[in-house]
Design a protein around this motif. Structure first.
Motif, PDB file in Angstrom:
ATOM      1  N   ALA A 184       0.818  -1.215   0.000  1.00 26.49           N
ATOM      2  CA  ALA A 184       0.000   0.000   0.000  1.00 26.49           C
ATOM      3  C   ALA A 184       0.850   1.262   0.000  1.00 26.49           C
ATOM      4  N   LYS A 185       2.167   1.114   0.118  1.00 25.63           N
ATOM      5  CA  LYS A 185       3.066   2.261   0.177  1.00 25.63           C
ATOM      6  C   LYS A 185       3.612   2.588  -1.212  1.00 25.63           C
ATOM      7  N   THR A 186       3.624   3.871  -1.516  1.00 23.63           N
ATOM      8  CA  THR A 186       4.169   4.345  -2.786  1.00 23.63           C
ATOM      9  C   THR A 186       5.170   5.455  -2.506  1.00 23.63           C
ATOM     10  N   ARG A 187       6.354   5.305  -3.067  1.00 24.72           N
ATOM     11  CA  ARG A 187       7.378   6.332  -2.901  1.00 24.72           C
ATOM     12  C   ARG A 187       7.891   6.759  -4.274  1.00 24.72           C
ATOM     13  N   SER A 188       8.133   8.055  -4.386  1.00 20.33           N
ATOM     14  CA  SER A 188       8.647   8.614  -5.626  1.00 20.33           C
ATOM     15  C   SER A 188      10.035   9.183  -5.351  1.00 20.33           C
ATOM     16  N   VAL A 189      11.003   8.722  -6.113  1.00 19.47           N
ATOM     17  CA  VAL A 189      12.400   9.089  -5.883  1.00 19.47           C
ATOM     18  C   VAL A 189      12.939   9.784  -7.131  1.00 19.47           C
ATOM     19  N   ASP A 190      13.539  10.956  -6.952  1.00 15.66           N
ATOM     20  CA  ASP A 190      14.146  11.666  -8.076  1.00 15.66           C
ATOM     21  C   ASP A 190      15.309  10.871  -8.641  1.00 15.66           C
ATOM     22  N   LEU A 191      15.470  10.909  -9.964  1.00 16.79           N
ATOM     23  CA  LEU A 191      16.557  10.188 -10.613  1.00 16.79           C
ATOM     24  C   LEU A 191      17.895  10.895 -10.451  1.00 16.79           C
ATOM     25  N   ALA A 192      17.865  12.211 -10.235  1.00 16.14           N
ATOM     26  CA  ALA A 192      19.120  12.946 -10.092  1.00 16.14           C
ATOM     27  C   ALA A 192      19.885  12.430  -8.875  1.00 16.14           C
ATOM     28  N   GLY A 193      21.121  12.006  -9.082  1.00 18.96           N
ATOM     29  CA  GLY A 193      21.947  11.499  -7.993  1.00 18.96           C
ATOM     30  C   GLY A 193      21.579  10.106  -7.545  1.00 18.96           C
ATOM     31  N   LEU A 194      20.697   9.430  -8.269  1.00 14.17           N
ATOM     32  CA  LEU A 194      20.242   8.096  -7.854  1.00 14.17           C
ATOM     33  C   LEU A 194      21.175   7.016  -8.396  1.00 14.17           C
ATOM     34  N   ASN A 195      21.269   5.925  -7.640  1.00 10.90           N
ATOM     35  CA  ASN A 195      22.044   4.768  -8.081  1.00 10.90           C
ATOM     36  C   ASN A 195      21.215   3.513  -7.852  1.00 10.90           C
ATOM     37  N   ALA A 196      21.285   2.584  -8.793  1.00 10.27           N
ATOM     38  CA  ALA A 196      20.539   1.332  -8.687  1.00 10.27           C
ATOM     39  C   ALA A 196      21.506   0.163  -8.838  1.00 10.27           C
ATOM     40  N   ASP A 197      21.365  -0.842  -7.974  1.00 11.15           N
ATOM     41  CA  ASP A 197      22.241  -2.018  -7.998  1.00 11.15           C
ATOM     42  C   ASP A 197      21.405  -3.293  -7.948  1.00 11.15           C
ATOM     43  N   PHE A 198      21.892  -4.308  -8.635  1.00  8.58           N
ATOM     44  CA  PHE A 198      21.250  -5.616  -8.630  1.00  8.58           C
ATOM     45  C   PHE A 198      21.963  -6.515  -7.627  1.00  8.58           C
ATOM     46  N   ASP A 199      21.180  -7.253  -6.842  1.00  7.62           N
ATOM     47  CA  ASP A 199      21.746  -8.177  -5.858  1.00  7.62           C
ATOM     48  C   ASP A 199      21.008  -9.515  -5.974  1.00  7.62           C
ATOM     49  N   PRO A 200      21.690 -10.552  -6.444  1.00 12.35           N
ATOM     50  CA  PRO A 200      21.021 -11.840  -6.595  1.00 12.35           C
ATOM     51  C   PRO A 200      20.738 -12.481  -5.232  1.00 12.35           C
ATOM     52  N   GLY A 201      19.705 -13.293  -5.179  1.00  9.48           N
ATOM     53  CA  GLY A 201      19.345 -14.001  -3.961  1.00  9.48           C
ATOM     54  C   GLY A 201      18.820 -15.390  -4.281  1.00  9.48           C
ATOM     55  N   LYS A 202      18.757 -16.257  -3.290  1.00 10.03           N
ATOM     56  CA  LYS A 202      18.313 -17.635  -3.508  1.00 10.03           C
ATOM     57  C   LYS A 202      16.832 -17.705  -3.872  1.00 10.03           C
ATOM     58  N   LEU A 203      15.991 -16.989  -3.171  1.00 10.58           N
ATOM     59  CA  LEU A 203      14.559 -16.979  -3.448  1.00 10.58           C
ATOM     60  C   LEU A 203      14.129 -15.723  -4.186  1.00 10.58           C
ATOM     61  N   ASN A 204      14.660 -14.582  -3.733  1.00 10.76           N
ATOM     62  CA  ASN A 204      14.314 -13.279  -4.321  1.00 10.76           C
ATOM     63  C   ASN A 204      15.578 -12.553  -4.759  1.00 10.76           C
ATOM     64  N   HIS A 205      15.585 -12.066  -5.979  1.00 10.53           N
ATOM     65  CA  HIS A 205      16.610 -11.110  -6.380  1.00 10.53           C
ATOM     66  C   HIS A 205      16.170  -9.740  -5.865  1.00 10.53           C
TER      67      HIS A 205
END
Length: 272
Positions: free
Chosen positions: A117-138
């Motif tokens: 039910a939670k929604t958050r909006s994050v500005d792209l300026a200065g943002l970083n995204a990383d992928f982290d693999p997991g056994k059940l959930n990435h």
């Protein structure tokens, strides 16, 4: 022929008779008798010449009026477009949707995280995204310019209560992370150039608002045409000839005729 057709023909005949008498008022012989044609002809010619000059004036003024209206409309369109551009630069908003996967939806200027039910909006300026693999959930970790980290989960191993459409392919997730990183890089460039772009856009808007040369020229041309038509010596001579013809008819019959022929439109729009 039907009754309606007969009535229509009679109506047209009566209209033509009335119109003829209205054009040449007075005793009926002056309006209809062939021997009085020499009296009617000068008035008819004077009316025709006056009508032609009037029609030419109306046409020339109509063209100039349309050009003035077009110039005004072009000015308004340009101002609206520049105002929208300035408004966009001042408040870019989220922008157009680029892509979405699971809990993350990527827009031109923001990424939206929907977690239950939670929604958050994050500005792209200065943002970083990383992928982290997991056994059940990435996981995809989104770190905003303030240092806050947001996690989005992507299940890739089926469970007893999961369905195939709830599972996510690792390559698809990695590609989505790359898309976020590239969008963030573009947003950083956009934000670095934004102050100068906004300054230029505001300057262009201010210059456009004061640049009324096109519509001023069109309005001046319209006024020149109106004045030229009003002062045209040829038209004044034609109008004088028409007045002489009207005076002559009034002297002949005791009734002053109209300057121009009666039409159905003028018949039903005349004031009482």
């Amino acid at each position: 022929m039907t009754v309606f057709g007969v009535a229509l023909m009679m109506g047209l005949v009566l209209w033509r008779l009335y119109r003829r008498w209205h054009m040449y008022p007075g005793p009926w012989r002056y309006a209809f008798a062939l021997r009085h044609e020499p009296y009617r002809e000068p008035l008819a010619q004077a009316r025709a010449q006056s009508g032609n000059f009037a029609q030419q004036a109306v046409q020339s003024e109509s063209v100039a009026r349309q050009q003035a209206a077009s110039a005004e409309a072009a000015y308004d369109r340009r101002i609206r477009a520049l105002e929208q551009s300035v408004a966009h630069l001042r408040s870019p908003g989220s922008g157009a949707r680029i892509d979405g996967l699971g809990e993350l939806t990527l827009y031109t200027h923001r990424v939206v995280i929907q977690n239950g039910a939670k929604t958050r909006s994050v500005d792209l300026a200065g943002l970083n995204a990383d992928f982290d693999p997991g056994k059940l959930n990435h996981s995809v970790y989104v770190k905003d310019a303030t240092g806050h980290v947001h996690r989005a989960r992507y299940q890739h191993v089926p469970t007893a209560d999961s369905s195939p459409d709830q599972l996510f392919d690792e390559d698809r997730i990695r590609d989505f992370v790359v898309t976020i990183q590239n969008a963030s890089a573009r947003e950083n460039t956009f934000r670095s150039c934004l102050p100068e772009q906004l300054r230029q856009a505001e300057k262009e808007l201010a210059n456009a608002q004061t640049d009324t040369r096109a519509q001023d020229t069109a309005r001046e041309r319209l006024e020149r045409i109106r004045e030229s038509n009003a002062r045209d010596p040829r038209r004044q001579a034609v109008e004088a000839a028409l007045q002489d013809a009207l005076d002559a008819w009034e002297k002949l019959t005791g009734r002053r005729p109209p300057a121009q022929p009666l039409s159905l439109r003028t018949l039903f729009t005349r004031e009482p």
